[in-house]
Motif scaffolding. Sequence first.
Motif, PDB file in Angstrom:
ATOM      1  N   GLU A   1       0.829  -1.207   0.000  1.00  0.00           N
ATOM      2  CA  GLU A   1       0.000   0.000   0.000  1.00  0.00           C
ATOM      3  C   GLU A   1       0.862   1.255   0.000  1.00  0.00           C
ATOM      4  O   GLU A   1       0.574   2.219  -0.706  1.00  0.00           O
ATOM      5  N   VAL A   2       1.925   1.224   0.787  1.00  0.00           N
ATOM      6  CA  VAL A   2       2.836   2.379   0.848  1.00  0.00           C
ATOM      7  C   VAL A   2       3.498   2.586  -0.508  1.00  0.00           C
ATOM      8  O   VAL A   2       3.608   3.719  -0.991  1.00  0.00           O
ATOM      9  N   ARG A   3       3.934   1.496  -1.155  1.00  0.00           N
ATOM     10  CA  ARG A   3       4.541   1.611  -2.486  1.00  0.00           C
ATOM     11  C   ARG A   3       3.556   2.195  -3.488  1.00  0.00           C
ATOM     12  O   ARG A   3       3.899   3.073  -4.281  1.00  0.00           O
ATOM     13  N   GLU A   4       2.306   1.686  -3.454  1.00  0.00           N
ATOM     14  CA  GLU A   4       1.284   2.194  -4.378  1.00  0.00           C
ATOM     15  C   GLU A   4       1.006   3.673  -4.123  1.00  0.00           C
ATOM     16  O   GLU A   4       0.852   4.449  -5.064  1.00  0.00           O
ATOM     17  N   LYS A   5       0.948   4.034  -2.857  1.00  0.00           N
ATOM     18  CA  LYS A   5       0.699   5.436  -2.506  1.00  0.00           C
ATOM     19  C   LYS A   5       1.854   6.320  -2.989  1.00  0.00           C
ATOM     20  O   LYS A   5       1.633   7.397  -3.536  1.00  0.00           O
TER      21      LYS A   5
END
Length: 176
Positions: free
Chosen positions: A69-73
């Motif tokens: 999720e952090v990477r996508e964000k």
Amino acid sequence: MNTKIMEGLVGATTNMRQTDTTMRVFRDARRRGDLDVMERAMEYTGDYTQKAGEYQEKAQEGMEEEAQEVREKMMAQMAEAIQNRKEEQKEQDEKLAEAKEKKQQADTLEVSQEGQALLLDNLGMPKGQTQPGTGADSGTGGGSGGPDGSAREPVTYNGAGIAAPMGQPAGYTVSV
């Protein structure tokens, strides 16, 4: 921190504490020589250790999901930043082009044939000869001077639009 991570950490911690208790019971039963209690304590210890491992895996899954999720964000933020940069660059290019266009645009001055004839008369050039840079033949105009044929003195206009006689002869330079 998402719920899977919290649940995994709490579950693993609780189950590991439970193994401490069952191991204490096991050691106590060994000291007394009670094999039945030792076996039950080891079963409980194995169960708690297994559950702690399951909760640890759950916490690991939660951490992987959160990292994803952090990477996508971050990717979304980077894409947005790139888009903003492109828009800013486009605006800058438009402003630069507009500034160049304004710089290239110059006020033009069109002098009528009568005005060209007057200018040539005041400069002492013979009729029929063209002024360098005018691009027009001044000999084809209607007369020398004003509507009544008389010669006029050159004038300048101030900011209010009022004509004033020129102190110097007309030059070739026009500044805007």
